[in-house]
Design a protein around this motif. Structure first.
Motif, PDB file in Angstrom:
ATOM      1  N   LYS A  28       1.038  -1.068  -0.053  1.00  0.00           N
ATOM      2  CA  LYS A  28      -0.075  -0.037  -0.095  1.00  0.00           C
ATOM      3  C   LYS A  28       0.888   1.273   0.031  1.00  0.00           C
ATOM      4  O   LYS A  28       0.526   2.332  -0.464  1.00  0.00           O
ATOM      5  N   ARG A  29       1.904   1.383   0.734  1.00  0.00           N
ATOM      6  CA  ARG A  29       2.919   2.334   0.865  1.00  0.00           C
ATOM      7  C   ARG A  29       3.473   2.660  -0.685  1.00  0.00           C
ATOM      8  O   ARG A  29       3.670   3.714  -1.182  1.00  0.00           O
ATOM      9  N   ILE A  30       3.665   1.651  -1.302  1.00  0.00           N
ATOM     10  CA  ILE A  30       4.146   1.653  -2.865  1.00  0.00           C
ATOM     11  C   ILE A  30       3.041   2.577  -3.586  1.00  0.00           C
ATOM     12  O   ILE A  30       3.730   3.285  -4.301  1.00  0.00           O
ATOM     13  N   GLU A  31       1.895   2.018  -3.655  1.00  0.00           N
ATOM     14  CA  GLU A  31       0.791   2.685  -4.149  1.00  0.00           C
ATOM     15  C   GLU A  31       0.660   3.989  -3.864  1.00  0.00           C
ATOM     16  O   GLU A  31       0.404   4.969  -4.766  1.00  0.00           O
ATOM     17  N   THR A  32       0.557   4.272  -2.755  1.00  0.00           N
ATOM     18  CA  THR A  32       0.627   5.552  -2.336  1.00  0.00           C
ATOM     19  C   THR A  32       1.633   6.475  -2.869  1.00  0.00           C
ATOM     20  O   THR A  32       1.537   7.803  -3.323  1.00  0.00           O
ATOM     21  N   ALA A  33       2.976   6.032  -2.672  1.00  0.00           N
ATOM     22  CA  ALA A  33       4.048   6.978  -3.417  1.00  0.00           C
ATOM     23  C   ALA A  33       3.795   7.027  -4.771  1.00  0.00           C
ATOM     24  O   ALA A  33       3.996   8.099  -5.409  1.00  0.00           O
ATOM     25  N   PHE A  34       3.449   6.030  -5.546  1.00  0.00           N
ATOM     26  CA  PHE A  34       3.184   6.257  -7.015  1.00  0.00           C
ATOM     27  C   PHE A  34       1.988   7.201  -6.950  1.00  0.00           C
ATOM     28  O   PHE A  34       1.994   8.104  -8.249  1.00  0.00           O
ATOM     29  N   GLY A  35       0.995   7.133  -6.326  1.00  0.00           N
ATOM     30  CA  GLY A  35      -0.104   7.884  -6.308  1.00  0.00           C
ATOM     31  C   GLY A  35       0.275   9.515  -6.347  1.00  0.00           C
ATOM     32  O   GLY A  35      -0.121  10.237  -7.078  1.00  0.00           O
ATOM     33  N   PHE A  36       1.373   9.712  -5.303  1.00  0.00           N
ATOM     34  CA  PHE A  36       1.756  11.116  -5.117  1.00  0.00           C
ATOM     35  C   PHE A  36       2.574  11.413  -6.250  1.00  0.00           C
ATOM     36  O   PHE A  36       2.279  12.630  -6.868  1.00  0.00           O
ATOM     37  N   LEU A  37       3.476  10.647  -6.806  1.00  0.00           N
ATOM     38  CA  LEU A  37       4.355  10.997  -8.044  1.00  0.00           C
ATOM     39  C   LEU A  37       3.372  11.176  -9.167  1.00  0.00           C
ATOM     40  O   LEU A  37       3.492  12.092  -9.965  1.00  0.00           O
ATOM     41  N   ASP A  38       2.434  10.456  -9.395  1.00  0.00           N
ATOM     42  CA  ASP A  38       1.447  10.628 -10.658  1.00  0.00           C
ATOM     43  C   ASP A  38       0.735  11.993 -10.457  1.00  0.00           C
ATOM     44  O   ASP A  38       0.769  12.738 -11.437  1.00  0.00           O
TER      45      ASP A  38
END
Length: 115
Positions: A28-38
């Motif tokens: 989930k932390r990965i998905e959150t980080a990618f969401g932020f970068l996106d």
């Protein structure tokens, strides 16, 4: 970059020790980080300004590591668009990719050994 790489380390580095990835929370932390970068890349061609910078190179090395680890970031359209361009315009990309192929082989070997 620190958030993105840290999320990678927590989820994927356990594969080297145990043959298995980290927890669902780590994913989930990965998905959150990618969401932020996106979100950050919305309307941007580069991560820090209007031209390629060391920030792009650093993040490119991390995102490419996610790619060879088979994390599907295609749903992050801005990251995918940026990544496709960054691979084309970053000097030394081929050398980075060669190193990633060696890392991928290690990941695969550890996964197989854990089975």
């Amino acid at each position: 970059m620190g958030t993105l790489y840290e999320s990678f380390a927590k989820y994927y580095y356990p594969i080297f020790r145990t043959g298995k990835p980290g927890s669902d929370e780590d994913l989930k932390r990965i998905e959150t980080a990618f969401g932020f970068l996106d979100t950050f890349l919305e309307g941007q061609e580069y991560v820090a300004g209007d031209q390629l910078t060391v920030a792009d190179i650093a993040i490119l090395s991390t995102v490419s590591t996610f790619e060879v680890s088979e994390f599907d970031f295609s749903k992050y359209s801005n990251v995918s668009r940026w990544y496709d361009n960054a691979k084309k315009v970053t000097p030394g990309w081929d050398e980075n990719w060669e190193g990633l192929m060696a890392m991928k082989a290690l990941f695969e070997a550890r996964k197989l050994a854990a089975k």
